[in-house]
Design a protein around this motif. Structure first.
Motif, PDB file in Angstrom:
ATOM      1  N   GLY A 183      52.641 124.028  74.346  1.00  0.00           N
ATOM      2  CA  GLY A 183      53.502 123.089  75.058  1.00  0.00           C
ATOM      3  C   GLY A 183      53.040 122.711  76.445  1.00  0.00           C
ATOM      4  N   TYR A 184      51.768 122.956  76.780  1.00  0.00           N
ATOM      5  CA  TYR A 184      51.255 122.540  78.083  1.00  0.00           C
ATOM      6  C   TYR A 184      51.066 121.027  78.103  1.00  0.00           C
ATOM      7  CZ  TYR A 184      50.264 127.467  78.970  1.00  0.00           C
ATOM      8  OH  TYR A 184      50.379 128.815  79.165  1.00  0.00           O
ATOM      9  N   GLU A 185      51.310 120.413  79.264  1.00  0.00           N
ATOM     10  CA  GLU A 185      51.230 118.961  79.360  1.00  0.00           C
ATOM     11  C   GLU A 185      50.801 118.536  80.757  1.00  0.00           C
ATOM     12  OE1 GLU A 185      54.927 116.984  78.752  1.00  0.00           O
ATOM     13  OE2 GLU A 185      54.010 115.024  78.348  1.00  0.00           O
ATOM     14  N   LEU A 186      49.951 117.495  80.810  1.00  0.00           N
ATOM     15  CA  LEU A 186      49.564 116.885  82.071  1.00  0.00           C
ATOM     16  C   LEU A 186      50.316 115.576  82.250  1.00  0.00           C
ATOM     17  CD1 LEU A 186      45.684 117.250  82.512  1.00  0.00           C
ATOM     18  CD2 LEU A 186      47.488 118.385  83.798  1.00  0.00           C
ATOM     19  N   LEU A 187      50.760 115.303  83.493  1.00  0.00           N
ATOM     20  CA  LEU A 187      51.504 114.081  83.798  1.00  0.00           C
ATOM     21  C   LEU A 187      51.018 113.497  85.111  1.00  0.00           C
ATOM     22  CD1 LEU A 187      55.188 115.202  83.053  1.00  0.00           C
ATOM     23  CD2 LEU A 187      53.788 113.725  81.625  1.00  0.00           C
ATOM     24  N   TRP A 188      50.959 112.164  85.175  1.00  0.00           N
ATOM     25  CA  TRP A 188      50.793 111.458  86.440  1.00  0.00           C
ATOM     26  C   TRP A 188      52.174 110.974  86.862  1.00  0.00           C
ATOM     27  CZ3 TRP A 188      47.098 111.475  89.861  1.00  0.00           C
ATOM     28  CH2 TRP A 188      45.766 111.658  89.473  1.00  0.00           C
ATOM     29  N   VAL A 189      52.616 111.351  88.066  1.00  0.00           N
ATOM     30  CA  VAL A 189      53.931 110.943  88.557  1.00  0.00           C
ATOM     31  C   VAL A 189      53.777 110.336  89.942  1.00  0.00           C
ATOM     32  CG1 VAL A 189      55.115 112.723  87.215  1.00  0.00           C
ATOM     33  CG2 VAL A 189      54.412 113.217  89.561  1.00  0.00           C
ATOM     34  N   ASN A 190      54.797 109.565  90.354  1.00  0.00           N
ATOM     35  CA  ASN A 190      54.781 108.975  91.697  1.00  0.00           C
ATOM     36  C   ASN A 190      55.436 109.928  92.691  1.00  0.00           C
ATOM     37  OD1 ASN A 190      57.524 108.771  91.243  1.00  0.00           O
ATOM     38  ND2 ASN A 190      57.502 106.560  90.915  1.00  0.00           N
ATOM     39  N   GLN A 191      55.653 109.433  93.922  1.00  0.00           N
ATOM     40  CA  GLN A 191      56.204 110.288  94.965  1.00  0.00           C
ATOM     41  C   GLN A 191      57.588 110.803  94.627  1.00  0.00           C
ATOM     42  OE1 GLN A 191      55.510 107.304  98.063  1.00  0.00           O
ATOM     43  NE2 GLN A 191      54.261 108.791  99.173  1.00  0.00           N
ATOM     44  N   ALA A 192      58.335 110.037  93.833  1.00  0.00           N
ATOM     45  CA  ALA A 192      59.684 110.447  93.453  1.00  0.00           C
ATOM     46  C   ALA A 192      59.687 111.339  92.216  1.00  0.00           C
ATOM     47  CB  ALA A 192      60.554 109.217  93.203  1.00  0.00           C
ATOM     48  N   GLY A 193      58.507 111.603  91.639  1.00  0.00           N
ATOM     49  CA  GLY A 193      58.433 112.457  90.458  1.00  0.00           C
ATOM     50  C   GLY A 193      58.641 111.722  89.152  1.00  0.00           C
ATOM     51  N   VAL A 194      58.607 110.389  89.177  1.00  0.00           N
ATOM     52  CA  VAL A 194      58.820 109.586  87.970  1.00  0.00           C
ATOM     53  C   VAL A 194      57.490 109.408  87.243  1.00  0.00           C
ATOM     54  CG1 VAL A 194      59.598 107.364  87.070  1.00  0.00           C
ATOM     55  CG2 VAL A 194      60.743 108.388  89.050  1.00  0.00           C
ATOM     56  N   ASP A 195      57.506 109.624  85.935  1.00  0.00           N
ATOM     57  CA  ASP A 195      56.316 109.494  85.120  1.00  0.00           C
ATOM     58  C   ASP A 195      55.757 108.077  85.227  1.00  0.00           C
ATOM     59  OD1 ASP A 195      54.316 109.588  83.230  1.00  0.00           O
ATOM     60  OD2 ASP A 195      55.538 110.567  81.701  1.00  0.00           O
ATOM     61  N   LEU A 196      54.469 107.950  85.585  1.00  0.00           N
ATOM     62  CA  LEU A 196      53.860 106.639  85.776  1.00  0.00           C
ATOM     63  C   LEU A 196      53.607 105.917  84.456  1.00  0.00           C
ATOM     64  CD1 LEU A 196      51.347 107.280  88.704  1.00  0.00           C
ATOM     65  CD2 LEU A 196      53.552 106.109  88.767  1.00  0.00           C
ATOM     66  N   LYS A 197      53.813 106.581  83.339  1.00  0.00           N
ATOM     67  CA  LYS A 197      53.698 105.904  82.049  1.00  0.00           C
ATOM     68  C   LYS A 197      54.755 104.808  81.904  1.00  0.00           C
ATOM     69  CE  LYS A 197      51.654 109.660  79.339  1.00  0.00           C
ATOM     70  NZ  LYS A 197      51.867 110.594  78.205  1.00  0.00           N
ATOM     71  N   THR A 198      55.834 104.940  82.664  1.00  0.00           N
ATOM     72  CA  THR A 198      56.912 103.957  82.593  1.00  0.00           C
ATOM     73  C   THR A 198      56.606 102.703  83.402  1.00  0.00           C
ATOM     74  OG1 THR A 198      58.060 104.994  84.462  1.00  0.00           O
ATOM     75  CG2 THR A 198      58.600 105.796  82.264  1.00  0.00           C
ATOM     76  N   ASP A 199      55.506 102.699  84.165  1.00  0.00           N
ATOM     77  CA  ASP A 199      55.137 101.551  84.989  1.00  0.00           C
ATOM     78  C   ASP A 199      53.943 100.863  84.347  1.00  0.00           C
ATOM     79  OD1 ASP A 199      54.339  99.747  86.963  1.00  0.00           O
ATOM     80  OD2 ASP A 199      54.939 101.087  88.592  1.00  0.00           O
ATOM     81  N   SER A 200      54.102  99.586  84.008  1.00  0.00           N
ATOM     82  CA  SER A 200      53.056  98.855  83.307  1.00  0.00           C
ATOM     83  C   SER A 200      51.819  98.612  84.177  1.00  0.00           C
ATOM     84  CB  SER A 200      53.602  97.508  82.818  1.00  0.00           C
ATOM     85  OG  SER A 200      54.071  96.723  83.910  1.00  0.00           O
ATOM     86  N   ARG A 201      51.933  98.835  85.483  1.00  0.00           N
ATOM     87  CA  ARG A 201      50.780  98.650  86.365  1.00  0.00           C
ATOM     88  C   ARG A 201      49.702  99.698  86.102  1.00  0.00           C
ATOM     89  NH1 ARG A 201      51.619  99.226  92.255  1.00  0.00           N
ATOM     90  NH2 ARG A 201      49.352  98.992  92.119  1.00  0.00           N
ATOM     91  N   TYR A 202      50.083 100.823  85.550  1.00  0.00           N
ATOM     92  CA  TYR A 202      49.164 101.938  85.400  1.00  0.00           C
ATOM     93  C   TYR A 202      48.768 102.103  83.941  1.00  0.00           C
ATOM     94  CZ  TYR A 202      50.939 103.024  90.056  1.00  0.00           C
ATOM     95  OH  TYR A 202      51.302 102.950  91.378  1.00  0.00           O
ATOM     96  N   GLN A 203      47.471 102.210  83.715  1.00  0.00           N
ATOM     97  CA  GLN A 203      46.957 102.507  82.378  1.00  0.00           C
ATOM     98  C   GLN A 203      46.555 103.983  82.356  1.00  0.00           C
ATOM     99  OE1 GLN A 203      45.346  99.598  84.090  1.00  0.00           O
ATOM    100  NE2 GLN A 203      47.260  98.654  83.398  1.00  0.00           N
ATOM    101  N   ILE A 204      47.187 104.743  81.476  1.00  0.00           N
ATOM    102  CA  ILE A 204      46.964 106.186  81.426  1.00  0.00           C
ATOM    103  C   ILE A 204      46.424 106.554  80.054  1.00  0.00           C
ATOM    104  CG2 ILE A 204      48.055 108.458  81.565  1.00  0.00           C
ATOM    105  CD1 ILE A 204      50.029 107.297  83.549  1.00  0.00           C
ATOM    106  N   LEU A 205      45.306 107.257  80.063  1.00  0.00           N
ATOM    107  CA  LEU A 205      44.638 107.646  78.822  1.00  0.00           C
ATOM    108  C   LEU A 205      44.474 109.158  78.803  1.00  0.00           C
ATOM    109  CD1 LEU A 205      43.069 106.912  76.227  1.00  0.00           C
ATOM    110  CD2 LEU A 205      41.008 106.731  77.650  1.00  0.00           C
ATOM    111  N   SER A 206      44.897 109.768  77.705  1.00  0.00           N
ATOM    112  CA  SER A 206      44.785 111.211  77.539  1.00  0.00           C
ATOM    113  C   SER A 206      43.672 111.526  76.548  1.00  0.00           C
ATOM    114  CB  SER A 206      46.105 111.803  77.049  1.00  0.00           C
ATOM    115  OG  SER A 206      45.985 113.197  76.849  1.00  0.00           O
ATOM    116  N   SER A 207      42.866 112.530  76.884  1.00  0.00           N
ATOM    117  CA  SER A 207      41.780 112.950  76.007  1.00  0.00           C
ATOM    118  C   SER A 207      41.524 114.438  76.225  1.00  0.00           C
ATOM    119  CB  SER A 207      40.508 112.136  76.281  1.00  0.00           C
ATOM    120  OG  SER A 207      40.101 112.296  77.623  1.00  0.00           O
ATOM    121  N   SER A 208      40.654 114.988  75.420  1.00  0.00           N
ATOM    122  CA  SER A 208      40.320 116.404  75.548  1.00  0.00           C
ATOM    123  C   SER A 208      38.817 116.576  75.495  1.00  0.00           C
ATOM    124  CB  SER A 208      40.988 117.222  74.440  1.00  0.00           C
ATOM    125  OG  SER A 208      40.531 116.810  73.168  1.00  0.00           O
ATOM    126  N   ASP A 209      38.371 117.658  76.099  1.00  0.00           N
ATOM    127  CA  ASP A 209      36.952 117.975  76.134  1.00  0.00           C
ATOM    128  C   ASP A 209      36.828 119.488  75.966  1.00  0.00           C
ATOM    129  OD1 ASP A 209      34.368 118.846  77.534  1.00  0.00           O
ATOM    130  OD2 ASP A 209      34.131 116.677  77.481  1.00  0.00           O
TER     131      ASP A 209
END
Length: 285
Positions: free
Chosen positions: A171-197
């Motif tokens: 259940g580990y998870e990485l998130l990009w959030v703004n200053q208010a702690g809101v997930d940036l996935k909800t903002d269309s300005r940001y393109q977020i891609l998850s991958s593994s290595d």
């Protein structure tokens, strides 16, 4: 074949810790911070009896960092290491290269005493795309509005399991959030891609085109387990100062202006006086 052997070795280490009743600690830290790895030992004068061993299966490296309380100067990180009175290991200014498995082992009369203590160090690190900025640091980048910036949040971890299994099952998870702690996935300005290595475990990439109002704006990459925040890295975008173009500024009531005005005003008067004097002289002749 070598990878299978490394996995078997790590499995034997974990199995040994379970059989001896010693559990390994998962320690999560952001790059650039200081960390303390516990040894869980209570021997008297433990410094002279303690050995710390570092192992990373991805780099196939096993290094004795401290032997009998003395740091190994051949280790690249020896200047950042220190041994506490309770035999815990301190690492200053943690880097992604520090991720891996740490073993605390103690000896009395050259014989191991009690079970080993283990600590798995997981390091969260953020980097900026080299083409996005001409000047950057670990927590800040200088760029101009209108350009695109790419930030990569990377979790360096040596878990002994595949990253997909570690994320989906644990259940580990990485998130990009703004200053208010809101997930940036909800903002269309940001393109977020998850991958593994295999060598990094998790990578979460954020790309956006900066606006004027983004100056000094902070975003944060955070690692969570369920609702628990394990660690995070703050990143601030700071616009570089544009080169100021020369401008003409009118000078009002300055001393230099008054002086030049007086000089300009007296010049015609002096010419007239000279002409009159010449005319009088000609008449006399």
């Amino acid at each position: 074949m070598a990878d299978k052997c490394d996995l078997c070795l790590l499995g034997l280490i974990i199995l040994s810790s379970l059989l001896t009743g010693t559990s390994g600690d998962d320690v999560f830290i952001s790059s650039g911070e200081n960390v303390r790895l516990p040894c869980n030992k209570a021997l008297s004068d433990c410094k002279s009896k303690t050995t710390w061993i570092y192992y990373n299966r991805f780099r196939h490296s096993e290094v004795k960092l401290i032997t009998g309380g003395i740091k190994n100067k051949d280790s690249e990180r020896h200047e950042r290491l220190s041994l506490e009175s309770d035999c815990s290991l301190n690492i200053k200014n943690v880097t992604e290269e520090d991720s891996g498995l740490y073993t605390c082992r103690q000896y009395v009369n050259y014989r191991p005493q009690g079970p080993d203590a283990y600590a798995s160090l997981h390091v969260l690190h953020v980097s900026v795309s080299p083409s996005s900025s001409s000047s950057s640091s670990s927590s800040q980048t200088e760029i101009s509005p209108g350009r695109s910036v790419t930030l990569s949040c990377q979790l360096y971890s040596d878990t002994g399991f595949s990253c997909d299994y570690w994320v989906s099952s644990e259940g580990y998870e990485l998130l990009w959030v703004n200053q208010a702690g809101v997930d940036l996935k909800t903002d269309s300005r940001y393109q977020i891609l998850s991958s593994s290595d295999p060598d990094l475990c998790i990578i979460l990439t954020l790309t956006t085109t900066l606006l004027n109002e983004d100056d000094n704006r902070e975003c944060r990459c955070q690692l969570t387990l369920g609702n628990q925040l394990l660690t995070s890295v703050r990143y601030t975008v700071k616009y570089s100062d544009p080169v100021a173009s020369p401008t003409l500024i009118p000078v009002r009531s300055s001393n230099s202006e008054k002086t030049s005005s007086r000089t300009t005003a007296t010049a015609p008067t002096q010419v007239i006086v000279i002409i009159v004097e010449i005319a009088v002289l000609l008449l006399l002749l």
